[in-house]
Design a protein around this motif. Structure first.
Motif, PDB file in Angstrom:
ATOM      1  N   CYS A 150       0.477   2.143  -0.348  1.00 26.36           N
ATOM      2  CA  CYS A 150       1.123   0.803  -0.515  1.00 26.36           C
ATOM      3  C   CYS A 150       2.098   0.679   0.440  1.00 26.36           C
ATOM      4  O   CYS A 150       2.377  -0.471   0.803  1.00 26.36           O
ATOM      5  CB  CYS A 150       1.672   0.472  -2.060  1.00 26.36           C
ATOM      6  SG  CYS A 150       0.260   0.189  -3.348  1.00 26.36           S
ATOM      7  N   CYS A 201      -4.659   1.179  -2.628  1.00 23.79           N
ATOM      8  CA  CYS A 201      -3.783   1.800  -3.308  1.00 23.79           C
ATOM      9  C   CYS A 201      -4.472   2.685  -4.270  1.00 23.79           C
ATOM     10  O   CYS A 201      -5.923   1.993  -4.767  1.00 23.79           O
ATOM     11  CB  CYS A 201      -3.144   0.702  -4.163  1.00 23.79           C
ATOM     12  SG  CYS A 201      -2.068   1.616  -5.499  1.00 23.79           S
ATOM     13  N   CYS A 225       0.547  -0.640  -6.401  1.00 22.25           N
ATOM     14  CA  CYS A 225       1.432  -0.114  -7.062  1.00 22.25           C
ATOM     15  C   CYS A 225       2.699  -0.397  -6.406  1.00 22.25           C
ATOM     16  O   CYS A 225       3.821  -0.226  -6.975  1.00 22.25           O
ATOM     17  CB  CYS A 225       1.265   1.277  -7.596  1.00 22.25           C
ATOM     18  SG  CYS A 225       1.463   2.546  -6.148  1.00 22.25           S
ATOM     19  N   GLN A 226       2.973  -0.658  -5.156  1.00 21.11           N
ATOM     20  CA  GLN A 226       3.973  -0.752  -4.235  1.00 21.11           C
ATOM     21  C   GLN A 226       4.801   0.174  -4.019  1.00 21.11           C
ATOM     22  O   GLN A 226       6.103   0.385  -3.656  1.00 21.11           O
ATOM     23  CB  GLN A 226       4.912  -2.026  -4.861  1.00 21.11           C
ATOM     24  CG  GLN A 226       4.281  -3.123  -5.493  1.00 21.11           C
ATOM     25  CD  GLN A 226       4.568  -4.461  -4.796  1.00 21.11           C
ATOM     26  OE1 GLN A 226       5.392  -4.605  -3.943  1.00 21.11           O
ATOM     27  NE2 GLN A 226       3.999  -5.484  -5.694  1.00 21.11           N
ATOM     28  N   ASP A 227       4.224   1.441  -4.609  1.00 21.39           N
ATOM     29  CA  ASP A 227       5.191   2.719  -4.616  1.00 21.39           C
ATOM     30  C   ASP A 227       4.345   3.747  -3.696  1.00 21.39           C
ATOM     31  O   ASP A 227       5.178   4.868  -3.505  1.00 21.39           O
ATOM     32  CB  ASP A 227       5.356   3.005  -5.943  1.00 21.39           C
ATOM     33  CG  ASP A 227       6.288   4.084  -6.060  1.00 21.39           C
ATOM     34  OD1 ASP A 227       7.475   4.176  -5.295  1.00 21.39           O
ATOM     35  OD2 ASP A 227       6.095   4.822  -7.170  1.00 21.39           O
ATOM     36  N   CYS A 228       3.165   3.862  -3.610  1.00 22.11           N
ATOM     37  CA  CYS A 228       2.512   4.945  -3.137  1.00 22.11           C
ATOM     38  C   CYS A 228       2.554   5.056  -1.629  1.00 22.11           C
ATOM     39  O   CYS A 228       2.942   4.068  -0.891  1.00 22.11           O
ATOM     40  CB  CYS A 228       1.015   5.120  -3.597  1.00 22.11           C
ATOM     41  SG  CYS A 228      -0.119   3.908  -2.925  1.00 22.11           S
TER      42      CYS A 228
HETATM   43 ZN    ZN Z   1      -0.208   2.202  -4.726  1.00 24.63          ZN
END
Ligand code: ZN
Ligand code: NAD
Length: 379
Positions: A108, A116, A102-105
């Motif tokens: 990540c 992720c 997700c590139q956000d959590c």
């Molecule tokens: Zn993530």
């Protein structure tokens, strides 16, 4: 005529119940919802994990709901995108990934893991973010496997579980980067971090193990010992970099004892690519007691491996790998580039090409050890 926004009728291989062959059916695939992408699947590999969920659901696997469309090693093109999707457009070439990024959590953002958890509970349970699947057949909801379901001509995936790849990549080859080859290659390079001039042993020479052999070679290992119970796998292992192969069924002693003797005290790195707790213990014990590292890539969800405490007290390490440690969305396109630049091999893994209606033949070839990877053409 654009199919965007409409229900698409197409063919899929449906698993109605565990332990029974797949059945080719007409299915309906709904349009994508928010943060989802509908893809036209062009090619899909058939992985041991697909087979295990169908035929070993009572053995080493947690139960998944049926009916189910399996398949998770695929490549295709974007047919349409749902609301709020910003990174994909119709026509893009893509590889769906069972492991999201997700590139956000927090995971990540951490360099320590690729795991992720976006939509995790739902995709493991066979549904997408809203708790339903986009595939139905004869009025039944059909569950999606790992959020992918590539044994269908069309499927819908979360936009965080999709890697955009270059437009000139051959989809019937790079589909293998959706699972098996990436897993084994990354197990050696990212998880084991195999060192130059080291000695390695790879247990199990299916697609995952052969890719691990390729990773050990890429890392500059001096000795790469392939171990399997099927000598039919040895020739390909040598092609991909194994320096020698051992048939564990030919030995009078446990395979770990054979390897300890062959290497004068144990290998530096052992990679288990079978999925058997018994082989996992043997792999760990075949490493040198002072610094040996054993990576488990083989899959089992309900079984337990045994580790004698004494076997790790002197300094051995045991690790697992999920999708070879790759951060899926960002790294799969780089692996595609490696293939296109001839740094990574894929063609050697493909032993059979079959149409969708022969998918049960692909399962038979895999379980009988006659194939490495069958690539199914969906069209
Ligand atoms: Zn993530
Ligand atoms: P495969 O069936 O093609 O290969 C397995 C190989 O292991 C075969 O060559 C078989 O002969 C060999 N083998 C069986 N018993 C053995 C033994 N006792 N000793 C040595 N070799 C033995 O399977 P694959 O598609 O390469 O997958 C391998 C494993 O990796 C499976 O368990 C699969 O579920 C798992 N997997 C894990 C991940 C992950 O993210 N960790 C991803 C993909 C696959």
């Amino acid at each position: 005529m654009s199919t965007a926004g409409q229900v698409i009728k197409c063919k899929a291989a449906v698993a109605w119940e565990p332990g029974k062959p797949l059945s080719i059916e007409d299915v309906e695939v709904d349009p994508p919802k928010a943060h989802e992408v509908r893809i036209k699947v062009v090619s899909t590999g058939v992985c041991h994990t697909d087979w295990e969920y169908l035929y070993e659901s009572k053995k080493g696997m947690k139960f998944r709901p049926f009916p189910l469309v399996l398949g998770h090693e695929a490549a295709g093109t974007v047919e349409s995108v749902g609301p709020e999707v910003t990174k994909f457009s119709p026509g893009d070439q893509v590889i769906p990934v069972f492991l999201p990024q997700c590139q956000d959590c927090d995971r990540c953002r951490s360099p320590k893991t690729n795991h992720c958890r976006k939509n995790w509970a739902n995709t493991q349970g066979g549904v997408l973010a809203d708790g339903t699947s986009r595939i139905s057949c004869q009025g039944h909801q059909v569950y999606q496997f790992l959020g992918v379901s590539s044994f269908s001509q069309y499927t819908v995936v979360p936009d965080t579980s999709l890697a955009k790849i270059r437009s000139d990549a051959p989809l019937d080859k790079v589909c293998l980067l959706g699972c098996g080859v990436s897993t084994g290659y990354g197990a050696a390079l990212n998880t084991a971090k195999v060192e130059k001039d080291s000695t390695c042993a790879v247990f199990g020479l299916g697609a995952v193990g052969l890719a691990a052999v390729m990773g050990c070679k890429a890392a500059g290992a001096r000795r790469i010992i392939g171990v399997d119970i099927n000598p039919g796998k040895f020739k390909k292992a040598v092609t991909l970099g194994a320096t020698e192969c051992v048939n564990s069924t030919d030995q009078q002693r446990p395979i770990q004892e054979v390897l300890l003797e062959m290497t004068n005290g144990g290998v530096d790195f052992a990679l288990e690519c079978v999925g058997s707790p018994f082989v996992m213990s043997a792999a760990l014990e075949s490493t040198t007691d002072a610094w040996g590292l054993c990576v488990i890539a083989g899959w089992t969800e309900t079984e337990t491996m045994s580790v004698a405490v004494e076997k790790i007290l002197m300094g051995r390490t045991l690790k697992g790998t999920y999708f070879g440690g790759w951060k899926s969305v960002q790294d799969v396109p780089k692996l595609v580039d490696e293939y296109m630049n001839s740094q990574l091999k894929l063609d050697e893994f493909i032993t059979h090409k079959l149409p969708l209606d022969q998918i049960n033949v692909a399962f038979d070839l895999l379980s009988s050890g006659k194939s490495i990877r069958s690539v199914i053409s969906l069209w």
